[in-house]
Motif scaffolding. Structure first.
Motif, PDB file in Angstrom:
ATOM      1  N   VAL A  51      -3.208 -23.729  25.626  1.00  0.00           N
ATOM      2  CA  VAL A  51      -4.231 -22.860  25.546  1.00  0.00           C
ATOM      3  C   VAL A  51      -4.282 -21.860  26.574  1.00  0.00           C
ATOM      4  O   VAL A  51      -4.410 -20.721  26.221  1.00  0.00           O
ATOM      5  CB  VAL A  51      -5.643 -23.664  25.585  1.00  0.00           C
ATOM      6  N   PRO A  52      -4.080 -22.133  27.970  1.00  0.00           N
ATOM      7  CA  PRO A  52      -3.782 -21.027  28.806  1.00  0.00           C
ATOM      8  C   PRO A  52      -2.692 -19.995  28.709  1.00  0.00           C
ATOM      9  O   PRO A  52      -2.913 -18.873  28.899  1.00  0.00           O
ATOM     10  CB  PRO A  52      -3.788 -21.932  30.555  1.00  0.00           C
ATOM     11  N   MET A  57      -1.592 -14.596  26.693  1.00  0.00           N
ATOM     12  CA  MET A  57      -0.668 -13.463  25.440  1.00  0.00           C
ATOM     13  C   MET A  57      -1.574 -12.552  24.830  1.00  0.00           C
ATOM     14  O   MET A  57      -1.162 -11.583  24.699  1.00  0.00           O
ATOM     15  CB  MET A  57      -0.008 -14.693  24.707  1.00  0.00           C
ATOM     16  N   PHE A  58      -2.667 -12.886  24.683  1.00  0.00           N
ATOM     17  CA  PHE A  58      -3.810 -12.049  24.013  1.00  0.00           C
ATOM     18  C   PHE A  58      -4.796 -11.511  24.819  1.00  0.00           C
ATOM     19  O   PHE A  58      -5.445 -11.662  25.475  1.00  0.00           O
ATOM     20  CB  PHE A  58      -4.142 -12.792  22.978  1.00  0.00           C
TER      21      PHE A  58
END
Length: 58
Positions: A51-52, A57-58
């Motif tokens: 998740v991190p 990335m986004f």
């Protein structure tokens, strides 16, 4: 690491006491059950690793 060793010692003592008192073991009785628990733990750790990276990335 100390925490892991203490958990192993505690589990060993509890397992010994349950056997001594002829009680059913308080853990999965088969390797498949133990691997299921390991899988749940690994999935939890994987989530907190992935998740991190996705957030970055986004």
């Amino acid at each position: 690491m100390t925490e892991v060793i203490l958990a192993l010692i505690t589990g060993t003592i509890v397992g010994f006491l349950f056997a001594l008192l002829k009680l059913p073991i308080p853990a999965p009785p088969a390797l498949a059950g133990v691997m299921g628990i390991v899988g749940v733990y690994l999935g939890f750790k994987l989530f907190h690793w992935v998740v991190p990276m996705l957030k970055d990335m986004f």
